[in-house]
Design a protein around this motif. Structure first.
Motif, short mmCIF file in Angstrom:
data_model
loop_
_atom_site.label_atom_id
_atom_site.label_comp_id
_atom_site.label_asym_id
_atom_site.label_seq_id
_atom_site.Cartn_x
_atom_site.Cartn_y
_atom_site.Cartn_z
N MET A 30 0.85 -1.18 0.00
CA MET A 30 0.00 0.00 0.00
C MET A 30 0.90 1.24 0.00
O MET A 30 1.82 1.35 0.80
N ASN A 31 0.60 2.16 -0.90
CA ASN A 31 1.45 3.34 -1.03
C ASN A 31 1.09 4.41 0.01
O ASN A 31 0.09 4.31 0.73
N THR A 32 1.90 5.46 0.06
CA THR A 32 1.75 6.52 1.05
C THR A 32 0.41 7.25 0.91
O THR A 32 -0.27 7.51 1.91
N ALA A 33 0.02 7.57 -0.31
CA ALA A 33 -1.23 8.29 -0.52
C ALA A 33 -2.42 7.48 0.01
O ALA A 33 -3.31 8.03 0.68
N ASN A 34 -2.44 6.20 -0.25
CA ASN A 34 -3.53 5.35 0.23
C ASN A 34 -3.52 5.21 1.75
O ASN A 34 -4.58 5.13 2.38
N LYS A 35 -2.35 5.18 2.34
CA LYS A 35 -2.26 5.11 3.81
C LYS A 35 -2.84 6.37 4.43
O LYS A 35 -3.54 6.30 5.45
N ILE A 36 -2.57 7.51 3.83
CA ILE A 36 -3.11 8.78 4.35
C ILE A 36 -4.64 8.77 4.24
O ILE A 36 -5.34 9.20 5.15
N THR A 37 -5.16 8.27 3.13
CA THR A 37 -6.61 8.17 2.97
C THR A 37 -7.21 7.26 4.03
O THR A 37 -8.25 7.57 4.62
N LEU A 38 -6.56 6.13 4.30
CA LEU A 38 -7.05 5.21 5.35
C LEU A 38 -7.04 5.88 6.72
O LEU A 38 -7.97 5.68 7.51
N VAL A 39 -6.01 6.66 7.00
CA VAL A 39 -5.97 7.38 8.27
C VAL A 39 -7.16 8.33 8.37
O VAL A 39 -7.79 8.44 9.43
N ARG A 40 -7.50 9.00 7.26
CA ARG A 40 -8.67 9.89 7.25
C ARG A 40 -9.94 9.12 7.60
O ARG A 40 -10.75 9.57 8.40
N VAL A 41 -10.10 7.95 7.01
CA VAL A 41 -11.27 7.12 7.31
C VAL A 41 -11.29 6.75 8.79
O VAL A 41 -12.34 6.79 9.44
N LEU A 42 -10.15 6.40 9.34
CA LEU A 42 -10.07 6.02 10.76
C LEU A 42 -10.30 7.19 11.69
O LEU A 42 -10.76 7.01 12.83
N LEU A 43 -10.02 8.41 11.23
CA LEU A 43 -10.25 9.60 12.05
C LEU A 43 -11.74 9.93 12.17
O LEU A 43 -12.14 10.61 13.13
N ILE A 44 -12.56 9.46 11.24
CA ILE A 44 -13.98 9.82 11.25
C ILE A 44 -14.68 9.34 12.52
O ILE A 44 -15.33 10.14 13.20
N PRO A 45 -14.58 8.06 12.91
CA PRO A 45 -15.25 7.67 14.16
C PRO A 45 -14.66 8.37 15.39
O PRO A 45 -15.40 8.67 16.33
N VAL A 46 -13.38 8.67 15.36
CA VAL A 46 -12.76 9.40 16.48
C VAL A 46 -13.39 10.80 16.56
O VAL A 46 -13.76 11.27 17.64
N PHE A 47 -13.53 11.45 15.41
CA PHE A 47 -14.16 12.76 15.33
C PHE A 47 -15.58 12.71 15.90
O PHE A 47 -15.97 13.54 16.72
N VAL A 48 -16.35 11.73 15.47
CA VAL A 48 -17.75 11.62 15.91
C VAL A 48 -17.82 11.42 17.42
O VAL A 48 -18.60 12.09 18.11
N VAL A 49 -17.01 10.53 17.96
CA VAL A 49 -17.03 10.28 19.41
C VAL A 49 -16.68 11.55 20.16
O VAL A 49 -17.34 11.91 21.14
N ILE A 50 -15.66 12.26 19.72
CA ILE A 50 -15.26 13.48 20.42
C ILE A 50 -16.36 14.54 20.35
O ILE A 50 -16.56 15.30 21.30
N CYS A 51 -17.11 14.57 19.25
CA CYS A 51 -18.23 15.52 19.16
C CYS A 51 -19.29 15.27 20.22
O CYS A 51 -20.00 16.18 20.62
N TYR A 52 -19.41 14.04 20.69
CA TYR A 52 -20.40 13.70 21.70
C TYR A 52 -19.88 13.88 23.13
O TYR A 52 -20.66 13.84 24.07
N LEU A 53 -18.59 14.07 23.28
CA LEU A 53 -18.02 14.26 24.61
C LEU A 53 -18.23 15.70 25.07
O LEU A 53 -18.36 16.61 24.25
N THR A 54 -18.22 15.88 26.36
CA THR A 54 -18.48 17.22 26.89
C THR A 54 -17.34 17.72 27.78
O THR A 54 -17.56 18.55 28.65
N PHE A 55 -16.14 17.23 27.59
CA PHE A 55 -15.05 17.76 28.39
C PHE A 55 -14.75 19.18 27.91
O PHE A 55 -15.15 19.58 26.81
N PRO A 56 -14.06 19.98 28.74
CA PRO A 56 -13.94 21.41 28.46
C PRO A 56 -13.43 21.79 27.05
O PRO A 56 -13.86 22.78 26.50
N TYR A 57 -12.55 21.01 26.49
CA TYR A 57 -11.97 21.38 25.19
C TYR A 57 -12.39 20.44 24.07
O TYR A 57 -11.72 20.35 23.05
N SER A 58 -13.52 19.76 24.24
CA SER A 58 -13.94 18.78 23.24
C SER A 58 -14.22 19.44 21.88
O SER A 58 -13.93 18.85 20.84
#
Length: 174
Positions: free
Chosen positions: A1-29
């Motif tokens: 797997m090349n570098t460009a595809n790895k970066i795209t995969l990281v973006r996909v993996l960041l999506i659920p992290v983003f969603v979970v953080i949007c639901y958190l209510t800590f001071p800097y969420s």
């Protein structure tokens, strides 16, 4: 797997992290969600640049990159709809435009033609990303209305432009 595809995969993996953080209510969420959204958004430009510059364009990348972009934007907008900060019909217009333009591109490819991203599509993408960033940080009714309006107008305009410029692709006599 090349570098460009790895970066795209990281973006996909960041999506659920983003969603979970949007639901958190800590001071800097909000700031954490903003940081992840910006990182994921910038990774789109980075993987495209790397793919073109270093000849790393693959079918996998052509498949996953647009899906990753649409999932990232749609996930943020779904959260805004759930929070009552974006009307569902605005999100529906965004999704409908994406389906319609994707279908137009599929028909064009079937006819041996590639429809490149137009100027208005790039403006739509940039303005949508900026508006999402603004809405992630600020929860003000007037600002939400402005951002929703910008997203809606640029989405509808760019969708219409794609179809007007490429209307011959859908010629019923073909």
């Amino acid at each position: 797997m090349n570098t460009a595809n790895k970066i795209t995969l990281v973006r996909v993996l960041l999506i659920p992290v983003f969603v979970v953080i949007c639901y958190l209510t800590f001071p800097y969420s909000r700031w954490a969600a903003l940081g992840i959204f910006i990182l994921a958004s910038l990774s789109d430009f980075l993987d495209g640049y790397i793919a073109r510059t270093y000849n790393q364009i693959t079918d996998f990348g052509k498949f996953l990159d647009p899906i990753a972009d649409k999932l990232l934007v749609t996930s943020a907008m779904l959260i805004f709809v759930e929070q009552g900060r974006m009307p569902a019909w605005v999100l529906l217009c965004v999704i409908a435009r994406e389906f319609a333009v994707s279908a137009l591109r599929l028909v064009a490819v079937d006819n041996g033609r590639v429809i490149a991203a137009g100027w208005s599509g790039k403006v739509k993408t940039a303005s949508t990303m900026v508006c999402i960033c603004v809405m992630l940080v600020f929860d003000l009714s007037a600002l939400n209305l402005i951002c929703n309006s910008v997203i809606l107008v640029t989405t509808v305009y760019s969708g219409i432009e794609y179809f007007v410029k490429n209307r011959d692709v859908l010629n019923p006599n073909k």
